[in-house]
Design a protein around this motif. Structure first.
Motif, mmCIF file in Angstrom:
data_model
loop_
_atom_site.group_PDB
_atom_site.id
_atom_site.type_symbol
_atom_site.label_atom_id
_atom_site.label_comp_id
_atom_site.label_asym_id
_atom_site.label_seq_id
_atom_site.Cartn_x
_atom_site.Cartn_y
_atom_site.Cartn_z
ATOM 1 N N ALA A 176 0.830 -1.203 0.000
ATOM 2 C CA ALA A 176 0.000 0.000 0.000
ATOM 3 C C ALA A 176 0.858 1.245 0.000
ATOM 4 O O ALA A 176 0.549 2.247 -0.659
ATOM 5 N N ALA A 177 1.966 1.207 0.754
ATOM 6 C CA ALA A 177 2.845 2.372 0.810
ATOM 7 C C ALA A 177 3.484 2.632 -0.543
ATOM 8 O O ALA A 177 3.641 3.779 -0.970
ATOM 9 N N LYS A 178 3.875 1.576 -1.228
ATOM 10 C CA LYS A 178 4.480 1.756 -2.548
ATOM 11 C C LYS A 178 3.470 2.299 -3.560
ATOM 12 O O LYS A 178 3.811 3.009 -4.488
ATOM 13 N N GLY A 179 2.204 1.930 -3.360
ATOM 14 C CA GLY A 179 1.194 2.392 -4.311
ATOM 15 C C GLY A 179 0.797 3.835 -4.135
ATOM 16 O O GLY A 179 0.304 4.476 -5.068
ATOM 17 N N THR A 180 1.033 4.399 -2.951
ATOM 18 C CA THR A 180 0.609 5.777 -2.676
ATOM 19 C C THR A 180 1.759 6.739 -2.606
ATOM 20 O O THR A 180 1.548 7.937 -2.410
ATOM 21 N N ALA A 181 2.978 6.274 -2.690
ATOM 22 C CA ALA A 181 4.120 7.185 -2.573
ATOM 23 C C ALA A 181 5.227 6.703 -3.481
ATOM 24 O O ALA A 181 5.276 5.549 -3.893
ATOM 25 N N ARG A 182 6.145 7.583 -3.776
ATOM 26 C CA ARG A 182 7.300 7.206 -4.585
ATOM 27 C C ARG A 182 8.272 6.383 -3.761
ATOM 28 O O ARG A 182 8.277 6.435 -2.535
#
Length: 204
Positions: A176-182
């Motif tokens: 989820a973190a990779k999908g919402t941030a660079r």
């Protein structure tokens, strides 16, 4: 001398040889020596002493003590070096043929044999009770070990399940973190605390 009597006599002799050297007088009583080798009944110890005296392993000295003559174990079938004193046979009415056994002699021998068998039976019963007690203790220890092993196995399964859940939660959060941030953007304190909270809840 039967096999059981031979075993008891040699065990008694070995206990004596551990305390004194050949030619020395034993200070301990036959009852004490018998108790140390499992002959709890004084009569059983007395029979062992009698057998050893008859085969020149022990010698009685003044004061009711015994001297060790030879520590060599008694062999099966070894004859007595000191023959037993022959029994005096009574004759009914003072008459009868010398050397011929009477009904009284036969009865006396039979009673002595019954007493001897009764003593041996008591010794065997005592050994049987002790063996049963040891078997019960062994079974109890085995059951406790099996219960402890089952509890540990259950604990291991629980920990493995919690670890797998924690790994799944961590992979979900990272995805989820990779999908919402660079990729070069550092994670915020709130996100870190959320991850740690999930991991702690999975651990508990």
């Amino acid at each position: 001398m039967n096999e059981e009597s031979l075993r008891r006599a040699n065990a008694f002799l070995a206990a004596v040889a551990e305390r004194v050297q050949p030619g020395q007088v034993l200070e301990a009583s036959p009852a004490e020596i018998g108790s140390s080798v499992g002959l709890s009944e004084p009569l059983a110890a007395a029979r062992a002493v009698r057998a050893l005296r008859a085969r020149r392993r022990l010698e009685e000295v003044d004061g009711g003590k015994y001297r060790l003559l030879d520590p060599k174990p008694v062999e099966a079938g070894e004859p007595e070096s000191i023959p037993r004193r022959p029994r005096r046979r009574k004759q009914a009415g003072g008459k009868g043929t010398p050397g011929r056994a009477t009904y009284a002699d036969v009865g006396h021998v039979a009673i002595e044999r019954l007493i001897e068998l009764g003593r041996e039976l008591g010794t065997l019963r005592s050994a049987s009770r002790e063996s049963k007690h040891e078997a019960r203790e062994a079974r109890r220890a085995k059951e406790e070990a099996e219960n402890q092993a089952a509890q540990l196995a259950s604990r291991v399964r629980d920990l493995e399940a919690k670890l797998e859940m924690a790994e799944q939660n961590l992979r979900t959060l990272l995805a989820a973190a990779k999908g919402t941030a660079r990729e070069d953007t550092p994670m915020t304190s709130t996100e870190m605390e959320a991850i740690l909270g999930i991991l702690k809840s999975s651990k508990d």
